[in-house]
Design a protein around this motif. Structure first.
Motif, PDB file in Angstrom:
ATOM      1  N   MET A  23     -44.375   9.234  47.237  1.00 56.30           N
ATOM      2  CA  MET A  23     -45.175   8.165  46.659  1.00 56.30           C
ATOM      3  C   MET A  23     -46.078   8.691  45.529  1.00 56.30           C
ATOM      4  O   MET A  23     -46.213   8.061  44.483  1.00 56.30           O
ATOM      5  N   LEU A  24     -46.678   9.855  45.756  1.00 59.23           N
ATOM      6  CA  LEU A  24     -47.491  10.471  44.705  1.00 59.23           C
ATOM      7  C   LEU A  24     -46.665  10.702  43.447  1.00 59.23           C
ATOM      8  O   LEU A  24     -47.088  10.376  42.338  1.00 59.23           O
ATOM      9  N   GLN A  25     -45.484  11.252  43.656  1.00 60.02           N
ATOM     10  CA  GLN A  25     -44.614  11.549  42.523  1.00 60.02           C
ATOM     11  C   GLN A  25     -44.258  10.261  41.768  1.00 60.02           C
ATOM     12  O   GLN A  25     -44.375  10.198  40.551  1.00 60.02           O
ATOM     13  N   ASP A  26     -43.870   9.224  42.518  1.00 57.66           N
ATOM     14  CA  ASP A  26     -43.491   7.946  41.904  1.00 57.66           C
ATOM     15  C   ASP A  26     -44.649   7.340  41.131  1.00 57.66           C
ATOM     16  O   ASP A  26     -44.525   6.943  39.984  1.00 57.66           O
ATOM     17  N   GLN A  27     -45.791   7.264  41.795  1.00 56.02           N
ATOM     18  CA  GLN A  27     -46.935   6.631  41.158  1.00 56.02           C
ATOM     19  C   GLN A  27     -47.425   7.431  39.966  1.00 56.02           C
ATOM     20  O   GLN A  27     -47.903   6.871  38.993  1.00 56.02           O
ATOM     21  N   PHE A  28     -47.307   8.746  40.065  1.00 56.96           N
ATOM     22  CA  PHE A  28     -47.708   9.557  38.919  1.00 56.96           C
ATOM     23  C   PHE A  28     -46.808   9.251  37.731  1.00 56.96           C
ATOM     24  O   PHE A  28     -47.286   9.091  36.601  1.00 56.96           O
ATOM     25  N   ASN A  29     -45.502   9.161  37.980  1.00 55.64           N
ATOM     26  CA  ASN A  29     -44.567   8.850  36.897  1.00 55.64           C
ATOM     27  C   ASN A  29     -44.862   7.486  36.283  1.00 55.64           C
ATOM     28  O   ASN A  29     -44.846   7.327  35.063  1.00 55.64           O
ATOM     29  N   VAL A  30     -45.151   6.500  37.142  1.00 57.44           N
ATOM     30  CA  VAL A  30     -45.473   5.152  36.656  1.00 57.44           C
ATOM     31  C   VAL A  30     -46.709   5.207  35.751  1.00 57.44           C
ATOM     32  O   VAL A  30     -46.714   4.705  34.635  1.00 57.44           O
ATOM     33  N   SER A  31     -47.762   5.873  36.247  1.00 57.50           N
ATOM     34  CA  SER A  31     -49.004   5.979  35.471  1.00 57.50           C
ATOM     35  C   SER A  31     -48.755   6.679  34.143  1.00 57.50           C
ATOM     36  O   SER A  31     -49.227   6.235  33.095  1.00 57.50           O
ATOM     37  N   MET A  32     -48.016   7.775  34.215  1.00 59.71           N
ATOM     38  CA  MET A  32     -47.784   8.583  33.020  1.00 59.71           C
ATOM     39  C   MET A  32     -47.031   7.765  31.964  1.00 59.71           C
ATOM     40  O   MET A  32     -47.392   7.799  30.786  1.00 59.71           O
ATOM     41  N   ASN A  33     -46.044   7.012  32.385  1.00 56.89           N
ATOM     42  CA  ASN A  33     -45.300   6.178  31.437  1.00 56.89           C
ATOM     43  C   ASN A  33     -46.203   5.145  30.786  1.00 56.89           C
ATOM     44  O   ASN A  33     -46.085   4.872  29.600  1.00 56.89           O
ATOM     45  N   HIS A  34     -47.111   4.593  31.570  1.00 57.81           N
ATOM     46  CA  HIS A  34     -47.965   3.579  30.971  1.00 57.81           C
ATOM     47  C   HIS A  34     -48.979   4.174  30.010  1.00 57.81           C
ATOM     48  O   HIS A  34     -49.288   3.588  28.981  1.00 57.81           O
ATOM     49  N   VAL A  35     -49.493   5.352  30.343  1.00 58.22           N
ATOM     50  CA  VAL A  35     -50.427   6.028  29.425  1.00 58.22           C
ATOM     51  C   VAL A  35     -49.695   6.348  28.118  1.00 58.22           C
ATOM     52  O   VAL A  35     -50.239   6.181  27.024  1.00 58.22           O
ATOM     53  N   HIS A  36     -48.444   6.747  28.233  1.00 53.07           N
ATOM     54  CA  HIS A  36     -47.630   7.018  27.047  1.00 53.07           C
ATOM     55  C   HIS A  36     -47.489   5.745  26.199  1.00 53.07           C
ATOM     56  O   HIS A  36     -47.665   5.773  24.975  1.00 53.07           O
ATOM     57  N   ALA A  37     -47.224   4.620  26.861  1.00 49.71           N
ATOM     58  CA  ALA A  37     -47.088   3.347  26.150  1.00 49.71           C
ATOM     59  C   ALA A  37     -48.400   2.962  25.464  1.00 49.71           C
ATOM     60  O   ALA A  37     -48.391   2.428  24.352  1.00 49.71           O
ATOM     61  N   LEU A  38     -49.535   3.270  26.096  1.00 54.84           N
ATOM     62  CA  LEU A  38     -50.848   2.988  25.490  1.00 54.84           C
ATOM     63  C   LEU A  38     -51.033   3.787  24.200  1.00 54.84           C
ATOM     64  O   LEU A  38     -51.576   3.278  23.218  1.00 54.84           O
ATOM     65  N   ALA A  39     -50.564   5.052  24.218  1.00 55.06           N
ATOM     66  CA  ALA A  39     -50.679   5.896  23.025  1.00 55.06           C
ATOM     67  C   ALA A  39     -49.888   5.266  21.876  1.00 55.06           C
ATOM     68  O   ALA A  39     -50.340   5.238  20.725  1.00 55.06           O
ATOM     69  N   ILE A  40     -48.729   4.705  22.189  1.00 53.63           N
ATOM     70  CA  ILE A  40     -47.903   4.063  21.158  1.00 53.63           C
ATOM     71  C   ILE A  40     -48.561   2.756  20.693  1.00 53.63           C
ATOM     72  O   ILE A  40     -48.544   2.425  19.516  1.00 53.63           O
ATOM     73  N   LEU A  41     -49.184   2.066  21.621  1.00 54.70           N
ATOM     74  CA  LEU A  41     -49.896   0.828  21.271  1.00 54.70           C
ATOM     75  C   LEU A  41     -51.012   1.106  20.258  1.00 54.70           C
ATOM     76  O   LEU A  41     -51.144   0.416  19.247  1.00 54.70           O
ATOM     77  N   VAL A  42     -51.803   2.148  20.516  1.00 52.87           N
ATOM     78  CA  VAL A  42     -52.888   2.504  19.598  1.00 52.87           C
ATOM     79  C   VAL A  42     -52.318   2.915  18.237  1.00 52.87           C
ATOM     80  O   VAL A  42     -52.822   2.513  17.180  1.00 52.87           O
ATOM     81  N   SER A  43     -51.235   3.694  18.269  1.00 51.33           N
ATOM     82  CA  SER A  43     -50.607   4.130  17.024  1.00 51.33           C
ATOM     83  C   SER A  43     -50.122   2.924  16.217  1.00 51.33           C
ATOM     84  O   SER A  43     -50.320   2.848  15.005  1.00 51.33           O
TER      85      SER A  43
END
Ligand code: WA2
Length: 326
Positions: A23-43
């Motif tokens: 569960m930690l691994q899954d949720q970490f991946n989910v969070s990480m993908n969304h943070v990545h998407a936020l970086a693209i949103l700001v860009s």
């Protein structure tokens, strides 16, 4: 018989461990993908448009409270009536609506980043641009120098000292409300944050710090950083090309005690366990990241199965879990 009970407890613990590690691994991946998407949103919305279109992500609500600081900032422009209004509009847009929009958007999408305690955006500022940025945002760039005593107290950006001259800075300009205490602080002035920023922009990948004490909460945690570039770089872009195209850094903090609490909360069952978390990236000196205090009459709890030890390998995040029987 005793052997039998021990065997069953070991089995139960093993499956609880696996479940939590997965569960930690899954949720970490989910969070990480969304943070990545936020970086693209700001860009895309903040740096890709002139002027910033970040507010078109979501129409902000006008607040008259904001007006006074806006006047203060714009009064530095020695312009005629027409130009004055224009300057006012631009400042209003970038400085205040931008932060408000980011705050609203990140708060409303917090469910997408289940393990994070907050996200923030730090702008890359060269020394030559410092004065302009400080005037635009109405604060001075702060240094992250704070002793443990002050850390434990209210952590207000006003308590931080003004940054000395540096080649470049990374002050936080946008933040989720949960980490608003880092606005105006130069993230390059903290050892762990700085190393993360340098690795993130040269690699184009999401990068993670070692565990360190986060500001304000003083809890052990880690920070995930993605660089924001002013162009859409190809995956094989060279480090120098990446460094030159860097305009800022999108980061998320993971607070370990609250992460464990959330995890336990979601997986609450009729079994009672104690969770300890270690970072075992360094085999010789594992870092204790979280140690739950055992409730006093432990043996009296019939559902108590043992102590769960989760180990985090930061190379491969949340890689493994091992277990102990109390
Ligand atoms: N965020 C929250 N609390 C912290 C912290 C941090 N860094 N550093 C120390 N305490 C904006 O990588 C850029 C977030 C840093 C990003």
């Amino acid at each position: 018989l005793n052997k039998d009970i021990m065997f069953r407890r070991r089995e139960t613990l093993a499956s609880m461990c696996d479940e939590r590690a997965r569960m930690l691994q899954d949720q970490f991946n989910v969070s990480m993908n969304h943070v990545h998407a936020l970086a693209i949103l700001v860009s895309t919305f903040h740096h890709g448009k002139q002027p910033s279109a970040i507010d078109q992500v979501q129409m902000p609500i006008f607040r008259s409270k904001i007006l006074s600081s806006e006047y203060r900032v714009t009064s530095v422009f020695p312009l005629n009536m027409c130009g004055y209004v224009l300057a006012m509009k631009i400042n209003f847009h970038c400085q205040l609506f931008g932060q408000k929009t980011f705050e609203d958007y990140t708060e409303r999408t917090a469910f997408e980043r289940p393990l994070t305690s907050g996200v923030a955006y730090a702008l890359r500022v060269r020394h030559s641009e410092r004065e302009h940025i400080e005037k635009q945002y109405g604060w001075t760039i702060k240094k992250m120098d704070i002793d443990d005593q002050t850390l434990a107290q209210e952590c207000n950006p006003e308590n931080f000292s003004t940054s000395p001259v540096q080649d470049e800075y990374a002050p936080v300009i946008f933040s989720q409300k949960t980490v608003s205490h880092i606005v105006s602080i130069d993230m390059m002035s903290g050892k762990e944050d700085r190393e993360n920023i340098l690795r993130a922009r040269a690699s184009g990948k999401g990068v993670l710090t070692s565990p360190f004490k986060l500001l304000k909460s003083n809890h052990l945690g880690v920070v995930l950083t993605f660089a924001v570039y002013n162009t859409n770089l190809p995956p094989d872009a060279m480090p120098d090309e990446r460094i030159n195209a860097t305009v800022g850094y999108l980061g998320a903090s993971y607070d370990v005690p609250s992460l464990v609490e959330k995890l336990l909360h979601q997986l609450a069952s009729n079994q009672t366990i104690i969770v300890n978390v270690y970072d075992t990236t360094s085999e010789v000196s594992p870092i204790k990241m979280f140690k739950q205090k055992p409730p006093p009459p432990l043996q009296a709890i019939s559902a108590f199965v043992g102590v769960l030890v989760i180990t985090l390998l930061l190379g491969h995040i949340f890689h493994a879990a091992i277990k102990q029987i109390a």
